[in-house]
Motif scaffolding. Sequence first.
Motif, mmCIF file in Angstrom:
data_model
loop_
_atom_site.group_PDB
_atom_site.id
_atom_site.type_symbol
_atom_site.label_atom_id
_atom_site.label_comp_id
_atom_site.label_asym_id
_atom_site.label_seq_id
_atom_site.Cartn_x
_atom_site.Cartn_y
_atom_site.Cartn_z
ATOM 1 N N GLY A 185 48.708 59.639 41.928
ATOM 2 C CA GLY A 185 48.188 60.890 42.391
ATOM 3 C C GLY A 185 46.619 61.206 41.881
ATOM 4 N N THR A 186 46.419 62.231 41.351
ATOM 5 C CA THR A 186 45.069 62.881 41.041
ATOM 6 C C THR A 186 44.468 61.974 40.341
ATOM 7 O OG1 THR A 186 45.741 65.198 41.522
ATOM 8 C CG2 THR A 186 43.864 64.761 39.809
ATOM 9 N N SER A 187 45.040 61.336 39.388
ATOM 10 C CA SER A 187 44.364 60.236 38.471
ATOM 11 C C SER A 187 43.693 58.892 39.217
ATOM 12 C CB SER A 187 45.181 59.982 37.294
ATOM 13 O OG SER A 187 45.532 61.072 36.496
ATOM 14 N N GLY A 246 49.194 74.100 34.810
ATOM 15 C CA GLY A 246 49.559 74.064 36.181
ATOM 16 C C GLY A 246 49.769 72.546 36.685
ATOM 17 N N VAL A 247 50.980 72.370 37.467
ATOM 18 C CA VAL A 247 51.447 71.370 37.954
ATOM 19 C C VAL A 247 50.386 70.367 38.792
ATOM 20 C CG1 VAL A 247 52.880 70.237 39.373
ATOM 21 C CG2 VAL A 247 53.900 71.499 37.717
ATOM 22 N N ALA A 248 49.414 71.478 39.351
ATOM 23 C CA ALA A 248 48.451 70.688 40.354
ATOM 24 C C ALA A 248 47.262 70.341 39.166
ATOM 25 C CB ALA A 248 47.800 71.890 41.358
ATOM 26 N N PHE A 282 43.842 52.528 32.712
ATOM 27 C CA PHE A 282 44.731 53.271 33.145
ATOM 28 C C PHE A 282 44.336 54.680 32.909
ATOM 29 C CE2 PHE A 282 46.371 49.014 32.053
ATOM 30 C CZ PHE A 282 47.372 48.750 32.953
ATOM 31 N N VAL A 283 44.543 55.409 34.103
ATOM 32 C CA VAL A 283 44.249 56.706 34.277
ATOM 33 C C VAL A 283 45.012 57.634 34.360
ATOM 34 C CG1 VAL A 283 42.331 58.414 35.095
ATOM 35 C CG2 VAL A 283 41.959 55.848 35.282
ATOM 36 N N SER A 284 45.300 58.691 33.385
ATOM 37 C CA SER A 284 46.345 59.533 33.281
ATOM 38 C C SER A 284 46.300 60.658 32.651
ATOM 39 C CB SER A 284 47.751 58.762 32.946
ATOM 40 O OG SER A 284 48.686 59.673 32.681
ATOM 41 N N GLN A 285 46.381 61.900 33.217
ATOM 42 C CA GLN A 285 46.040 63.160 32.402
ATOM 43 C C GLN A 285 47.224 63.112 31.310
ATOM 44 O OE1 GLN A 285 46.508 66.802 30.838
ATOM 45 N NE2 GLN A 285 48.210 66.097 32.401
ATOM 46 N N SER A 286 48.234 63.120 31.612
ATOM 47 C CA SER A 286 49.499 63.415 30.651
ATOM 48 C C SER A 286 49.694 61.948 29.594
ATOM 49 C CB SER A 286 50.842 63.355 31.191
ATOM 50 O OG SER A 286 51.223 62.126 32.154
ATOM 51 N N GLY A 287 49.187 60.594 30.338
ATOM 52 C CA GLY A 287 49.232 59.653 29.452
ATOM 53 C C GLY A 287 50.917 59.162 29.242
ATOM 54 N N GLU A 288 51.672 59.799 30.089
ATOM 55 C CA GLU A 288 53.209 59.760 30.042
ATOM 56 C C GLU A 288 53.822 59.201 31.301
ATOM 57 O OE1 GLU A 288 54.779 59.471 27.148
ATOM 58 O OE2 GLU A 288 53.292 60.597 25.612
#
Length: 411
Positions: free
Chosen positions: A63-65, A159-161, A107-113
């Motif tokens: 997604g965004t990441s 926000g989910v977005a 590895f790119v991830s906002q949540s890291g999960e």
Amino acid sequence: NKGKYEHYMQKEIHEQPESLTTTMRGRLKRGGSTKAKTVLLGGLKDHIKSIRRSRRIVFIGCGTSYNAALAARPIIEELSGVPVTMEIASDLVDRQGPIYREDTAVFVSQSGETADTLLALEYALENGALCVGITNTVGSAIARNTHCGIHINAGCEIGVASTKAYTSQIVVMAMLALAIGDDAISSQARREAIIDGLFDLPSMLHLAFSFNRSLDYKDLFYCTVVHLGKSNMFLPCIFADKVREVLKLDQEMKELAKLLIAEQSLLVFGRGYNFATALEGALKVKEVSLMHSEGMLAGEMKHGPLALVDENLPIIVIATRDACFSKQQSVIQQLHARKGRLIVVCSKGDAAAVCPGGSSSCRVIEVPQVEDCLQPVVNIIPLQLLAYHLTVLRGYNVDQPRNLAKSVTTQ
Ligand code: M6R
């Protein structure tokens, strides 16, 4: 706490001057006599040489990441000279694509999960790659299980977005490019220009202390004096603040949203640094406003999408100043020749240069110009605002879109 805002997405869009400041805080440094300006990424300092020597850098995310990594890819290739490939996490795992010991996998991830990204991480570890995490969540699975990494420090995103995390991810990856390319004399001027550009993005309240940039008259106009904690020192701080400037488009984007409220579909064309802006802008619109929207590579226009163009379908073209500008001008002319309904995002002062038949032929959104590799940070903001207003006007839940979760922890 939403403070003065009605929704978290709105709050998170508007707090980007602050989130970007915290992303950069303490990481831009004045170096020794030979390196005037440099970047310090503490979490990578023992691994930067290995990254520089890798055969390939592979960006992996969803997604965004994923889109943020795509936005940063050209500057990483330019400054590091290392080939960069892109992988959507689920697709890498589905294909069991090649990952080697000589690779650096980022590895790119906002949540890291995110489950798909975690599975791809497991796979890259098994294959012996050096694994780097870029996350917003301290202590997350990706932060714990990679060999090293960088936190984007954008603050909690509810926000989910994803909005503020996207711009902070791009800035972190631009800093990664600067850190990898740090030993090349040939690109020193380019690196310093990017660091100056980073300096101009958000409020510099927190940065002034760690970085001594010379001021010009324009900067001095914006100067203010800040009391810097216990040191009792007062330093000038630069308030050039391109991000705050672009946020002033809020009302204009609301007006545009009113015009688009009943549309079925929206196309977004970008190329170069802003192919990612097209993908990310379209993702924002579709996930929250529930309007069909596609981001497309402008170079692919004649290979299919051109067939969709008529006087009804709204098309956003990203045409800010960079090496691809003249190509985007010609894309606009071709869309105009087919009576395309155009909305052009261009650099300030470029309205006449991008609208073939004058202002009646297209709607123009002017944004401040920044260093080319940082332009995606500025350019996405009007599209985030458009997605937000479209959603509110269409009466949908902006913070919790239908069927979506903030963190996708199942496959
Ligand atoms: O937490 P992550 O960055 O790994 O999440 C990846 C995607 O699920 C996420 O970016 C999603 O696309 C967003 N809802 C987009 O706004």
